[in-house]
Design a protein around this motif. Structure first.
Motif, mmCIF file in Angstrom:
data_model
loop_
_atom_site.group_PDB
_atom_site.id
_atom_site.type_symbol
_atom_site.label_atom_id
_atom_site.label_comp_id
_atom_site.label_asym_id
_atom_site.label_seq_id
_atom_site.Cartn_x
_atom_site.Cartn_y
_atom_site.Cartn_z
ATOM 1 N N ASP A 118 77.207 -37.407 14.610
ATOM 2 C CA ASP A 118 76.505 -38.657 14.861
ATOM 3 C C ASP A 118 75.119 -38.469 15.459
ATOM 4 O O ASP A 118 74.457 -39.452 15.825
ATOM 5 C CB ASP A 118 77.340 -39.541 15.799
ATOM 6 N N SER A 119 74.641 -37.222 15.580
ATOM 7 C CA SER A 119 73.325 -36.997 16.164
ATOM 8 C C SER A 119 72.227 -37.467 15.220
ATOM 9 O O SER A 119 72.443 -37.658 14.009
ATOM 10 C CB SER A 119 73.130 -35.510 16.474
ATOM 11 N N LEU A 120 71.034 -37.651 15.761
ATOM 12 C CA LEU A 120 69.910 -38.075 14.928
ATOM 13 C C LEU A 120 69.573 -37.017 13.879
ATOM 14 O O LEU A 120 69.174 -37.356 12.751
ATOM 15 C CB LEU A 120 68.686 -38.342 15.798
ATOM 16 N N VAL A 121 69.747 -35.749 14.227
ATOM 17 C CA VAL A 121 69.486 -34.688 13.253
ATOM 18 C C VAL A 121 70.473 -34.772 12.091
ATOM 19 O O VAL A 121 70.079 -34.656 10.916
ATOM 20 C CB VAL A 121 69.536 -33.306 13.932
ATOM 21 N N SER A 122 71.742 -34.991 12.390
ATOM 22 C CA SER A 122 72.739 -35.110 11.320
ATOM 23 C C SER A 122 72.481 -36.351 10.471
ATOM 24 O O SER A 122 72.622 -36.318 9.238
ATOM 25 C CB SER A 122 74.148 -35.164 11.915
ATOM 26 N N ARG A 123 72.096 -37.440 11.105
ATOM 27 C CA ARG A 123 71.793 -38.655 10.354
ATOM 28 C C ARG A 123 70.556 -38.472 9.477
ATOM 29 O O ARG A 123 70.489 -38.996 8.354
ATOM 30 C CB ARG A 123 71.607 -39.824 11.315
ATOM 31 N N LEU A 124 69.593 -37.711 9.983
ATOM 32 C CA LEU A 124 68.410 -37.410 9.191
ATOM 33 C C LEU A 124 68.781 -36.593 7.965
ATOM 34 O O LEU A 124 68.294 -36.844 6.853
ATOM 35 C CB LEU A 124 67.393 -36.658 10.049
ATOM 36 N N ARG A 125 69.653 -35.626 8.146
ATOM 37 C CA ARG A 125 70.119 -34.820 7.013
ATOM 38 C C ARG A 125 70.756 -35.677 5.930
ATOM 39 O O ARG A 125 70.563 -35.442 4.743
ATOM 40 C CB ARG A 125 71.167 -33.815 7.488
ATOM 41 N N ARG A 126 71.535 -36.649 6.364
ATOM 42 C CA ARG A 126 72.247 -37.492 5.400
ATOM 43 C C ARG A 126 71.361 -38.585 4.805
ATOM 44 O O ARG A 126 71.820 -39.369 3.970
ATOM 45 C CB ARG A 126 73.468 -38.128 6.069
ATOM 46 N N GLY A 127 70.107 -38.661 5.244
ATOM 47 C CA GLY A 127 69.192 -39.652 4.711
ATOM 48 C C GLY A 127 69.385 -41.042 5.273
ATOM 49 O O GLY A 127 68.856 -42.011 4.719
ATOM 50 N N GLU A 128 70.103 -41.164 6.389
ATOM 51 C CA GLU A 128 70.354 -42.473 6.990
ATOM 52 C C GLU A 128 69.159 -42.984 7.787
ATOM 53 O O GLU A 128 69.019 -44.195 7.997
ATOM 54 C CB GLU A 128 71.593 -42.387 7.882
ATOM 55 N N ILE A 129 68.323 -42.077 8.264
ATOM 56 C CA ILE A 129 67.127 -42.439 9.015
ATOM 57 C C ILE A 129 65.976 -41.563 8.533
ATOM 58 O O ILE A 129 66.189 -40.547 7.859
ATOM 59 C CB ILE A 129 67.310 -42.267 10.542
ATOM 60 N N SER A 130 64.762 -41.943 8.904
ATOM 61 C CA SER A 130 63.586 -41.139 8.581
ATOM 62 C C SER A 130 63.099 -40.444 9.846
ATOM 63 O O SER A 130 63.468 -40.837 10.963
ATOM 64 C CB SER A 130 62.482 -42.031 8.021
ATOM 65 N N PRO A 131 62.271 -39.422 9.719
ATOM 66 C CA PRO A 131 61.750 -38.755 10.924
ATOM 67 C C PRO A 131 60.970 -39.692 11.834
ATOM 68 O O PRO A 131 60.865 -39.444 13.034
ATOM 69 C CB PRO A 131 60.834 -37.668 10.339
ATOM 70 N N GLU A 132 60.433 -40.789 11.270
ATOM 71 C CA GLU A 132 59.633 -41.721 12.067
ATOM 72 C C GLU A 132 60.480 -42.758 12.791
ATOM 73 O O GLU A 132 59.944 -43.619 13.501
ATOM 74 C CB GLU A 132 58.623 -42.440 11.159
ATOM 75 N N SER A 133 61.796 -42.685 12.638
ATOM 76 C CA SER A 133 62.664 -43.702 13.235
ATOM 77 C C SER A 133 62.633 -43.673 14.759
ATOM 78 O O SER A 133 62.783 -44.716 15.407
ATOM 79 C CB SER A 133 64.106 -43.523 12.743
ATOM 80 N N TYR A 134 62.461 -42.490 15.344
ATOM 81 C CA TYR A 134 62.468 -42.331 16.796
ATOM 82 C C TYR A 134 61.343 -41.367 17.162
ATOM 83 O O TYR A 134 61.273 -40.258 16.608
ATOM 84 C CB TYR A 134 63.809 -41.774 17.286
ATOM 85 N N PRO A 135 60.464 -41.731 18.096
ATOM 86 C CA PRO A 135 59.324 -40.865 18.433
ATOM 87 C C PRO A 135 59.705 -39.430 18.809
ATOM 88 O O PRO A 135 59.053 -38.490 18.337
ATOM 89 C CB PRO A 135 58.650 -41.618 19.584
ATOM 90 N N PRO A 136 60.754 -39.200 19.637
ATOM 91 C CA PRO A 136 61.088 -37.803 19.923
ATOM 92 C C PRO A 136 61.534 -37.039 18.678
ATOM 93 O O PRO A 136 61.242 -35.847 18.546
ATOM 94 C CB PRO A 136 62.237 -37.919 20.948
ATOM 95 N N LEU A 137 62.234 -37.705 17.768
ATOM 96 C CA LEU A 137 62.637 -37.050 16.523
ATOM 97 C C LEU A 137 61.411 -36.688 15.697
ATOM 98 O O LEU A 137 61.345 -35.607 15.094
ATOM 99 C CB LEU A 137 63.574 -37.957 15.729
ATOM 100 N N THR A 138 60.430 -37.579 15.679
ATOM 101 C CA THR A 138 59.178 -37.293 14.972
ATOM 102 C C THR A 138 58.525 -36.048 15.541
ATOM 103 O O THR A 138 58.053 -35.173 14.803
ATOM 104 C CB THR A 138 58.214 -38.488 15.085
ATOM 105 N N ASP A 139 58.474 -35.960 16.878
ATOM 106 C CA ASP A 139 57.885 -34.795 17.534
ATOM 107 C C ASP A 139 58.641 -33.527 17.170
ATOM 108 O O ASP A 139 58.027 -32.487 16.866
ATOM 109 C CB ASP A 139 57.886 -35.000 19.050
ATOM 110 N N LEU A 140 59.960 -33.587 17.168
ATOM 111 C CA LEU A 140 60.779 -32.418 16.847
ATOM 112 C C LEU A 140 60.524 -31.958 15.415
ATOM 113 O O LEU A 140 60.329 -30.760 15.160
ATOM 114 C CB LEU A 140 62.260 -32.764 17.054
ATOM 115 N N VAL A 141 60.512 -32.884 14.477
ATOM 116 C CA VAL A 141 60.271 -32.537 13.075
ATOM 117 C C VAL A 141 58.860 -31.983 12.901
ATOM 118 O O VAL A 141 58.657 -30.983 12.186
ATOM 119 C CB VAL A 141 60.504 -33.765 12.174
ATOM 120 N N ASP A 142 57.879 -32.610 13.547
ATOM 121 C CA ASP A 142 56.496 -32.141 13.431
ATOM 122 C C ASP A 142 56.345 -30.722 13.978
ATOM 123 O O ASP A 142 55.600 -29.905 13.421
ATOM 124 C CB ASP A 142 55.555 -33.088 14.173
ATOM 125 N N ARG A 143 57.022 -30.446 15.079
ATOM 126 C CA ARG A 143 56.951 -29.099 15.651
ATOM 127 C C ARG A 143 57.540 -28.070 14.692
ATOM 128 O O ARG A 143 56.999 -26.965 14.518
ATOM 129 C CB ARG A 143 57.677 -29.044 16.989
#
Length: 303
Positions: A118-143
């Motif tokens: 249920d983590s944001l990373v797992s949800r991102l993998r499954r295409g349920e959310i985009s990297p821009e959905s949450y600012p910290p997730l955006t930062d993690l993906v950008d890094r």
């Protein structure tokens, strides 16, 4: 290949002149390499690569400063925080700062852990959310994207089974975010350790730079590398004991050229990613660390 022992600089430059006791890794007095004959009478504050540090309970001591040592375990790692808080912050303020930092570490484990369905990373993998959905997730993906570019694709969070996996820098990212919580609370003298990774800032409880002993990953008979640090991070890959935990992103096969790699620089997430990539690439990765770079290879131990 960078060796292991006194007399070599982190960036591979020539040894210091005879009679000097230290070498600076950059122009600012943030990290220096200390000659063992000088350091031997000073007990290290921190040891990396030695036996795991024993989890201690928080211990607040009032005086000119408030010294705190606390270890917290998440589902994936153990973190040890050493704080040297100003007296004006008080016991309550120091305790609240510690709780905030620990809460940040636990929240990142729960929210971004790639092994949690249920983590944001797992949800991102499954295409349920985009990297821009949450600012910290955006930062993690950008890094992760930035480190893929900086390492010629040897750090590639997308070249893993199942898709995106930021594990090569997630621990360092978590530590840096916890450290930011400490600074926001007014604590600017601290160390945070996890495994063979480390972030330090300011001064230790004795009033001087943090004294760090970095032990060889396999040869316990060798003398440790000795550093004095007032700001910076050390990221290490390859000393966890797990076989095949780093793969060659170009072939998918386990990396095997090095026993371990340690990179030193300002930010632990970046140092962690560099160390992971260097472990995968082997000697070819040394080309990333140019003289003007903020990040240097502390050591890269071949098999």
């Amino acid at each position: 290949m960078t060796g292991w022992g006194p007399g070599e600089r982190c960036d591979g430059a020539a040894p210091a002149e005879e009679g000097t006791d230290a070498m600076w890794t950059d122009e600012q007095p943030r990290t220096r390499w200390v000659d063992p004959t000088v350091f031997r009478f000073r007990r290290p504050d921190l040891r990396l690569g030695a036996r795991e540090q024993r989890p201690d309970r928080a211990d607040l001591v009032a005086g000119d400063r408030i010294a705190v040592r606390h270890t917290v375990r998440t589902s994936t790692a153990a973190y040890t925080l050493l704080l040297n808080a100003p007296e004006w912050l008080g016991r309550r303020g120091t305790g609240e700062a510690l709780r905030d930092a620990v809460a940040e570490l636990r929240a990142i484990d729960l929210t971004y852990g790639p092994n949690r369905p249920d983590s944001l990373v797992s949800r991102l993998r499954r295409g349920e959310i985009s990297p821009e959905s949450y600012p910290p997730l955006t930062d993690l993906v950008d890094r992760c994207a930035a480190m893929r570019a900086a390492t010629d694709g040897w750090f590639d969070a997308w070249a893993v089974p199942g898709g995106f996996d930021p594990g090569g820098l997630l621990g360092g990212w978590a530590v840096e975010r916890a450290a930011a919580r400490l600074r926001e609370a007014g604590i600017h003298d601290y160390a945070v350790l996890t495994g063979a990774d480390l972030v330090v800032r300011g001064q230790a409880a004795h009033g001087g730079p943090w004294r760090v002993a970095v032990h060889h990953p396999t040869d316990r008979g060798r003398a440790p590398l000795l550093l004095e640090m007032t700001a910076g991070a050390l990221g290490t890959s390859g000393v966890t004991g797990r076989q095949g935990h780093v793969v060659d992103p170009h072939t998918g096969e386990p990396a095997g050229q090095l026993v371990a790699a340690t990179v030193i620089g300002p930010d632990l997430a970046v140092a962690d990613a560099y160390a992971t990539a260097l472990y995968a690439a082997g000697p070819a990765g040394l080309a990333w660390f140019r003289p003007e770079s903020d990040y240097r290879v502390l050591f890269a131990a071949p098999r």
